[in-house]
Scaffold this motif. Structure first.
Motif, mmCIF file in Angstrom:
data_model
loop_
_atom_site.group_PDB
_atom_site.id
_atom_site.type_symbol
_atom_site.label_atom_id
_atom_site.label_comp_id
_atom_site.label_asym_id
_atom_site.label_seq_id
_atom_site.Cartn_x
_atom_site.Cartn_y
_atom_site.Cartn_z
ATOM 1 N N ALA A 162 34.521 18.677 -36.592
ATOM 2 C CA ALA A 162 33.267 18.526 -35.719
ATOM 3 C C ALA A 162 32.240 17.893 -36.889
ATOM 4 O O ALA A 162 31.208 17.770 -36.332
ATOM 5 N N SER A 182 41.500 16.334 -29.320
ATOM 6 C CA SER A 182 40.247 16.479 -28.116
ATOM 7 C C SER A 182 41.187 16.490 -26.823
ATOM 8 O O SER A 182 40.942 17.415 -26.168
ATOM 9 N N SER A 241 32.947 22.665 -26.516
ATOM 10 C CA SER A 241 32.557 21.266 -26.419
ATOM 11 C C SER A 241 31.312 21.193 -27.224
ATOM 12 O O SER A 241 31.041 22.307 -27.916
ATOM 13 N N THR A 242 30.500 20.336 -27.150
ATOM 14 C CA THR A 242 29.528 19.949 -28.037
ATOM 15 C C THR A 242 28.154 19.255 -27.522
ATOM 16 O O THR A 242 28.492 18.728 -26.416
ATOM 17 N N SER A 243 27.336 19.428 -27.992
ATOM 18 C CA SER A 243 26.036 18.758 -27.574
ATOM 19 C C SER A 243 26.277 17.251 -27.726
ATOM 20 O O SER A 243 25.331 16.532 -27.146
ATOM 21 N N GLU A 244 27.100 16.870 -28.541
ATOM 22 C CA GLU A 244 27.417 15.265 -28.558
ATOM 23 C C GLU A 244 27.852 14.572 -27.323
ATOM 24 O O GLU A 244 27.692 13.531 -27.235
ATOM 25 N N TYR A 299 34.748 11.316 -31.196
ATOM 26 C CA TYR A 299 34.306 12.616 -31.101
ATOM 27 C C TYR A 299 33.608 12.948 -29.731
ATOM 28 O O TYR A 299 34.128 13.669 -29.133
ATOM 29 N N ASP A 300 32.568 12.095 -29.322
ATOM 30 C CA ASP A 300 31.803 12.249 -28.188
ATOM 31 C C ASP A 300 32.668 12.146 -27.160
ATOM 32 O O ASP A 300 32.396 12.942 -26.174
ATOM 33 N N LYS A 310 35.466 14.777 -26.569
ATOM 34 C CA LYS A 310 34.806 15.976 -26.031
ATOM 35 C C LYS A 310 34.523 15.904 -24.635
ATOM 36 O O LYS A 310 35.013 16.710 -23.779
ATOM 37 N N ARG A 348 28.829 24.395 -24.709
ATOM 38 C CA ARG A 348 28.365 23.001 -25.323
ATOM 39 C C ARG A 348 27.639 23.455 -26.459
ATOM 40 O O ARG A 348 26.483 23.966 -26.424
ATOM 41 N N ILE A 349 28.047 23.308 -27.580
ATOM 42 C CA ILE A 349 27.535 23.984 -28.878
ATOM 43 C C ILE A 349 26.689 22.978 -29.514
ATOM 44 O O ILE A 349 27.215 21.774 -29.947
ATOM 45 N N ASN A 396 23.986 22.042 -33.256
ATOM 46 C CA ASN A 396 23.938 22.136 -34.327
ATOM 47 C C ASN A 396 24.119 23.875 -34.743
ATOM 48 O O ASN A 396 23.306 24.416 -34.563
#
Length: 320
Positions: free
Chosen positions: A83, A99, A121-124, A151-152, A155, A177-178, A180
């Motif tokens: 991550a 992913s 998932s992610t804020s990316e 990564y972006d 995800k 959506r995680i 930082n």
């Protein structure tokens, strides 16, 4: 092969020896449930889960989620993936496979068992956003061929797969959506801004600001984040997400550096280096949905979360 425990729920946590995953394992065990922790230790560490190894309701399995997994559980938290940029750019092809293939394998397992599955998932997925703060209906501004795309886009594709499985197979999914996240058990060399600043300050080194230091991030303490993940998993089938989980408090990198200097009482100087490619200028979650759907909002202020985080890194550095 691990079998389902009929007296409590047993959760599969992929990436369970990682920073967030290990804290999630702690909380699930504390709640009286069983945990099957799966990790290939690419970025996770057995040290993060060492205190759980003798617990009767905790199991650990070394496994790479890019290969199928056949176990019996009551629900799946899919957190497996490097991550931080320094880790996910080391082997970008494997990052994308983790992913995408990982999502396919875990979704297949959830479908076979007919159990809910949560995707970390992610804020990316928002990239370098043109909308601020970011809401879940924003589609993002991502460079699909840049150095961060492994990564972006990985995800983003995982989210696609989750919703396709939901539509095609009526699978119960949850997508978080995680934003930082920081706290104890972060990897000291993961290249993330909080760990970078703290380690540099504790070593008496200069603190590196990229660009002008005015780019912003929002920092969520790991305990708050884990609470959000558990609340999302415990919602009904109608709540799929995606739902932003993060702290809406927005800080510039310079402001963060100053807070770290205050907490560590370090005399480090601030130095500037060029901004990395595709590094977002601003990040701030709109958590309206999390408040409405999960009755969740972060409680730990940045200054309060930095105290145990600095203490953790101090212990790590002393042991080296």
């Amino acid at each position: 092969m691990p079998t389902r425990n009929h007296y409590r729920k047993t959760w599969l946590v992929t990436g369970g020896a990682g920073f967030i995953g290990s804290h999630l394992c702690d909380r699930l065990i504390e709640a009286g449930d069983g945990v099957l922790c799966v990790d290939n230790y690419l970025t996770g560490s057995r040290d993060n889960i060492a205190h759980l190894l003798d617990h009767p309701h905790f199991e650990v399995m070394r496994h790479d989620v890019t290969f199928p997994l056949f176990v019996e559980v009551d629900g799946i938290y899919n957190l497996a993936c490097p991550a931080s940029p320094i880790h996910y750019q080391r082997d970008p092809v494997q990052t994308t496979k983790t992913s995408v293939h990982g999502a396919i394998n875990m979704l297949g397992l959830a479908k076979r068992l007919n159990v809910p599955i949560l995707q970390a998932s992610t804020s990316e997925v928002y990239g370098d956003p043109e909308v601020h703060p970011q809401t879940e209906d924003y589609w993002g501004h991502v460079n699909p061929i840049g150095t961060r795309a492994c990564y972006d886009e990985g995800k983003r594709c995982a989210e696609t797969l989750f919703f396709d499985y939901h539509r095609a197979h009526n699978l119960e999914i949850k997508v978080a959506r995680i934003f930082n996240t920081y706290g104890p058990r972060m990897h000291p060399n993961d290249g993330r801004v909080v760990s970078n600043f703290i380690v540099q300050a504790l070593k008496g080194e200069d603190i590196t600001l990229y660009g002008d230091g005015e780019q912003t991030r929002s920092f969520c303490y790991v305990d708050d984040l884990v609470e959000g993940l558990i609340r999302l998993m415990n919602t009904g089938p109608e709540t799929t997400g995606p739902i932003n989980l993060g702290n809406p408090g927005e800080f510039t990198m310079r402001e963060l550096a100053v807070k770290v200097l205050e907490e560590t009482a370090a005399s480090s100087q601030l130095v500037h280096e060029p901004l990395p490619a595709d590094d977002p200028r601003q990040r701030q979650p709109d958590i309206t949905l999390a408040i409405q759907k999960l009755d969740w909002a972060p409680r730990v202020a940045l200054k309060d979360g930095l105290k145990p985080t600095v203490s953790y890194f101090w212990q790590i550095l002393q042991a080296q």
